[in-house]
Design a protein around this motif. Structure first.
Motif, PDB file in Angstrom:
ATOM      1  N   ILE A 118      30.354   4.296   1.945  1.00 56.61           N
ATOM      2  CA  ILE A 118      28.920   4.582   1.875  1.00 56.61           C
ATOM      3  C   ILE A 118      28.658   5.968   1.289  1.00 56.61           C
ATOM      4  CG2 ILE A 118      28.430   3.113   3.859  1.00 56.61           C
ATOM      5  CD1 ILE A 118      28.025   5.693   5.490  1.00 56.61           C
ATOM      6  N   THR A 119      29.698   6.719   0.999  1.00 61.67           N
ATOM      7  CA  THR A 119      29.472   8.072   0.503  1.00 61.67           C
ATOM      8  C   THR A 119      29.193   8.092  -0.992  1.00 61.67           C
ATOM      9  OG1 THR A 119      31.858   8.360   0.248  1.00 61.67           O
ATOM     10  CG2 THR A 119      30.867   9.125   2.294  1.00 61.67           C
ATOM     11  N   VAL A 120      29.621   7.044  -1.701  1.00 57.33           N
ATOM     12  CA  VAL A 120      29.366   6.971  -3.145  1.00 57.33           C
ATOM     13  C   VAL A 120      28.727   5.623  -3.438  1.00 57.33           C
ATOM     14  CG1 VAL A 120      30.362   7.340  -5.428  1.00 57.33           C
ATOM     15  CG2 VAL A 120      31.508   8.300  -3.430  1.00 57.33           C
ATOM     16  N   PRO A 121      27.486   5.442  -3.014  1.00 50.34           N
ATOM     17  CA  PRO A 121      26.869   4.122  -3.096  1.00 50.34           C
ATOM     18  C   PRO A 121      26.673   3.616  -4.511  1.00 50.34           C
ATOM     19  CG  PRO A 121      25.260   5.803  -2.475  1.00 50.34           C
ATOM     20  CD  PRO A 121      26.598   6.444  -2.412  1.00 50.34           C
ATOM     21  N   GLU A 122      26.670   4.511  -5.513  1.00 52.67           N
ATOM     22  CA  GLU A 122      26.469   4.030  -6.878  1.00 52.67           C
ATOM     23  C   GLU A 122      27.716   3.342  -7.429  1.00 52.67           C
ATOM     24  OE1 GLU A 122      27.516   8.476  -7.149  1.00 52.67           O
ATOM     25  OE2 GLU A 122      26.391   7.098  -5.873  1.00 52.67           O
ATOM     26  N   HIS A 123      28.818   3.421  -6.694  1.00 49.06           N
ATOM     27  CA  HIS A 123      30.053   2.767  -7.114  1.00 49.06           C
ATOM     28  C   HIS A 123      30.561   1.872  -5.991  1.00 49.06           C
ATOM     29  CE1 HIS A 123      30.210   5.167 -10.718  1.00 49.06           C
ATOM     30  NE2 HIS A 123      30.146   6.282 -10.012  1.00 49.06           N
ATOM     31  N   PRO A 124      30.000   0.680  -5.863  1.00 48.45           N
ATOM     32  CA  PRO A 124      30.432  -0.203  -4.784  1.00 48.45           C
ATOM     33  C   PRO A 124      31.935  -0.452  -4.844  1.00 48.45           C
ATOM     34  CG  PRO A 124      28.474  -1.083  -5.869  1.00 48.45           C
ATOM     35  CD  PRO A 124      28.961   0.059  -6.703  1.00 48.45           C
ATOM     36  N   SER A 125      32.582  -0.351  -3.697  1.00 50.23           N
ATOM     37  CA  SER A 125      34.030  -0.526  -3.657  1.00 50.23           C
ATOM     38  C   SER A 125      34.409  -1.967  -3.931  1.00 50.23           C
ATOM     39  CB  SER A 125      34.556  -0.117  -2.285  1.00 50.23           C
ATOM     40  OG  SER A 125      35.903  -0.466  -2.159  1.00 50.23           O
ATOM     41  N   SER A 126      35.367  -2.148  -4.818  1.00 53.30           N
ATOM     42  CA  SER A 126      35.843  -3.493  -5.114  1.00 53.30           C
ATOM     43  C   SER A 126      36.473  -4.136  -3.892  1.00 53.30           C
ATOM     44  CB  SER A 126      36.858  -3.453  -6.254  1.00 53.30           C
ATOM     45  OG  SER A 126      37.970  -2.643  -5.895  1.00 53.30           O
ATOM     46  N   SER A 127      36.830  -3.302  -2.912  1.00 54.51           N
ATOM     47  CA  SER A 127      37.464  -3.819  -1.703  1.00 54.51           C
ATOM     48  C   SER A 127      36.538  -4.726  -0.913  1.00 54.51           C
ATOM     49  CB  SER A 127      37.931  -2.671  -0.823  1.00 54.51           C
ATOM     50  OG  SER A 127      36.834  -1.867  -0.440  1.00 54.51           O
ATOM     51  N   CYS A 128      35.238  -4.612  -1.098  1.00 51.37           N
ATOM     52  CA  CYS A 128      34.305  -5.455  -0.361  1.00 51.37           C
ATOM     53  C   CYS A 128      33.522  -6.392  -1.264  1.00 51.37           C
ATOM     54  CB  CYS A 128      33.369  -4.593   0.494  1.00 51.37           C
ATOM     55  SG  CYS A 128      34.164  -3.993   1.997  1.00 51.37           S
ATOM     56  N   LEU A 129      34.065  -6.693  -2.414  1.00 49.41           N
ATOM     57  CA  LEU A 129      33.442  -7.691  -3.271  1.00 49.41           C
ATOM     58  C   LEU A 129      33.417  -9.062  -2.603  1.00 49.41           C
ATOM     59  CD1 LEU A 129      34.853  -6.832  -6.823  1.00 49.41           C
ATOM     60  CD2 LEU A 129      32.514  -6.524  -5.997  1.00 49.41           C
ATOM     61  N   PHE A 130      34.272  -9.247  -1.597  1.00 47.16           N
ATOM     62  CA  PHE A 130      34.333 -10.532  -0.903  1.00 47.16           C
ATOM     63  C   PHE A 130      33.086 -10.813  -0.082  1.00 47.16           C
ATOM     64  CE2 PHE A 130      36.512  -7.402   1.863  1.00 47.16           C
ATOM     65  CZ  PHE A 130      35.694  -7.461   2.974  1.00 47.16           C
ATOM     66  N   SER A 131      32.301  -9.795   0.254  1.00 47.24           N
ATOM     67  CA  SER A 131      31.177  -9.974   1.176  1.00 47.24           C
ATOM     68  C   SER A 131      30.141 -10.941   0.604  1.00 47.24           C
ATOM     69  CB  SER A 131      30.528  -8.621   1.473  1.00 47.24           C
ATOM     70  OG  SER A 131      29.542  -8.745   2.471  1.00 47.24           O
ATOM     71  N   GLY A 132      29.756 -11.939   1.400  1.00 47.97           N
ATOM     72  CA  GLY A 132      28.810 -12.958   0.953  1.00 47.97           C
ATOM     73  C   GLY A 132      27.467 -12.382   0.541  1.00 47.97           C
ATOM     74  N   ARG A 133      26.933 -12.932  -0.541  1.00 48.06           N
ATOM     75  CA  ARG A 133      25.646 -12.489  -1.090  1.00 48.06           C
ATOM     76  C   ARG A 133      24.583 -13.562  -0.928  1.00 48.06           C
ATOM     77  NH1 ARG A 133      29.748  -8.782  -2.277  1.00 48.06           N
ATOM     78  NH2 ARG A 133      29.164  -7.346  -3.929  1.00 48.06           N
ATOM     79  N   GLY A 134      23.329 -13.101  -0.872  1.00 48.51           N
ATOM     80  CA  GLY A 134      22.195 -14.012  -0.898  1.00 48.51           C
ATOM     81  C   GLY A 134      21.742 -14.226  -2.321  1.00 48.51           C
ATOM     82  N   PRO A 135      20.590 -14.818  -2.504  1.00 48.65           N
ATOM     83  CA  PRO A 135      19.746 -15.366  -1.434  1.00 48.65           C
ATOM     84  C   PRO A 135      20.258 -16.727  -0.964  1.00 48.65           C
ATOM     85  CG  PRO A 135      18.726 -15.777  -3.549  1.00 48.65           C
ATOM     86  CD  PRO A 135      19.968 -14.979  -3.830  1.00 48.65           C
ATOM     87  N   THR A 136      19.619 -17.276   0.077  1.00 48.57           N
ATOM     88  CA  THR A 136      19.983 -18.606   0.545  1.00 48.57           C
ATOM     89  C   THR A 136      19.345 -19.648  -0.365  1.00 48.57           C
ATOM     90  OG1 THR A 136      18.040 -18.880   1.976  1.00 48.57           O
ATOM     91  CG2 THR A 136      19.933 -17.701   2.897  1.00 48.57           C
ATOM     92  N   ARG A 137      19.668 -20.893  -0.117  1.00 48.16           N
ATOM     93  CA  ARG A 137      19.103 -21.990  -0.931  1.00 48.16           C
ATOM     94  C   ARG A 137      17.593 -22.055  -0.780  1.00 48.16           C
ATOM     95  NH1 ARG A 137      20.264 -26.775   0.657  1.00 48.16           N
ATOM     96  NH2 ARG A 137      20.195 -27.822  -1.356  1.00 48.16           N
ATOM     97  N   THR A 138      17.053 -21.522   0.315  1.00 44.85           N
ATOM     98  CA  THR A 138      15.606 -21.504   0.519  1.00 44.85           C
ATOM     99  C   THR A 138      15.009 -20.141   0.180  1.00 44.85           C
ATOM    100  OG1 THR A 138      15.987 -21.011   2.864  1.00 44.85           O
ATOM    101  CG2 THR A 138      15.654 -23.329   2.259  1.00 44.85           C
TER     102      THR A 138
END
Length: 305
Positions: free
Chosen positions: A192-212
């Motif tokens: 969270i210290t360098v938010p402009e460069h999201p860590s590739s280590s957490c690319l696995f985290s599920g993204r939205g939006p949902t189907r609705t």
């Protein structure tokens, strides 16, 4: 866990003598190993129900559930506090719904949730942590069952926290029951210290939006290389990554909030989390309202109805 507690600002709770006392947290997972971090000064495993093998005493033949429970409420006894969980005086209600390989069925989850709702007063259960999910994509009978069961618990007053799943970074990759518009869905954040460069280590985290088209997840919490309780005597602490590790950070944090404001409803808790979240420079489909941060939740905003 020491870094997790620093990032989420849990010291603000501990300075007010808020450690989760009296707050019961139900954990649907692979069970729990009776680790010293749950047993010193008396066991805080107040109930154990095995919906897989129907054994009577606590055990964990996979390890995932013990790790989750440690993040929520481990005392850090064997590490001299370094790997203490978020709410080290909360008590745990363990529902084993995953087998030794980490597999389970929607039917088993539904039975465990129904048991949790039925016994919530008996064990003072306030929070239900679900670090499992059905694969994202087209709605299936299984995903619908999981969502309905989670909403059943929510509608009966439990604060339900679910993992966003590890199927990212594609859009629409949040797993069920995390796709429910009612419950609190948590994604994994690493740096969270360098938010402009999201860590590739957490690319696995599920993204939205949902189907609705519901914005999910609502919030991020640390989920990369989290050190918590292991399930074998030879491995007292182990490192794991995933949104499974992020959701118990939030569940434990909510226990601290409810320790101060015990009369909050689940809707009020959710509203407080979103209001206090720290926005990062990530897409809303990844971060929701931002990073989970406890101090703002304890400054009076959560207590005002």
């Amino acid at each position: 866990m020491n870094i997790v507690r620093q990032r989420t600002g849990t010291d603000s709770a501990y300075k007010q003598n808020l450690y989760g006392s009296g707050i019961g947290i139900a954990v649907l997972d692979s069970g729990i190993y009776p680790h010293p971090d749950f047993m010193n000064h008396g066991s805080r495993i107040t109930a154990f129900r095995d919906f897989v093998n129907h054994r009577q005493t606590p055990y964990d033949d996979n390890g995932h559930g013990t790790h989750i429970a440690g993040i929520i409420a481990g005392s850090g006894y064997l590490s001299e506090g370094k790997y203490m969980g978020m709410a080290p005086r909360a008590h745990l209600i363990i529902l084993k719904i995953l087998d030794s390989k980490g597999n389970g069925t929607a039917e088993t989850v539904c039975r465990a949730i129904e048991w949790t709702v039925r016994n919530r007063s008996r064990f003072h259960i306030h929070i239900l942590n679900i670090s499992i999910g059905a694969k994202a994509g087209e709605e299936t009978t299984e995903s619908r069952m999981l969502m309905d069961a989670a909403e059943y618990a929510w509608d009966r007053g439990l604060t339900v926290v679910a993992a966003a799943g590890n199927n990212g970074p594609a859009s629409g990759s949040v797993t069920s029951p995390g796709t429910s518009k009612k419950i609190i869905t948590v994604g994994a954040a690493h740096e969270i210290t360098v938010p402009e460069h999201p860590s590739s280590s957490c690319l696995f985290s599920g993204r939205g939006p949902t189907r609705t088209c519901i914005c999910k997840p609502e919030i991020l919490a640390p989920g990369f290389r989290i050190c918590s309780c292991g399930h074998l005597p030879a491995h007292p602490y182990v490192i794991r990554s995933g949104t499974s590790m992020a959701s118990p950070v939030v569940s434990g944090g909510i226990a601290l909030i409810l320790n101060k404001y015990p009369d909050l409803t689940n809707k009020e808790v959710k509203r407080c989390l979103l209001k206090s979240a720290r926005p990062l420079n990530y897409p809303k489909s990844y971060q929701g309202w931002g990073f989970f941060h406890i101090p703002e939740c304890l400054d009076g905003r959560c207590g005002s109805h």
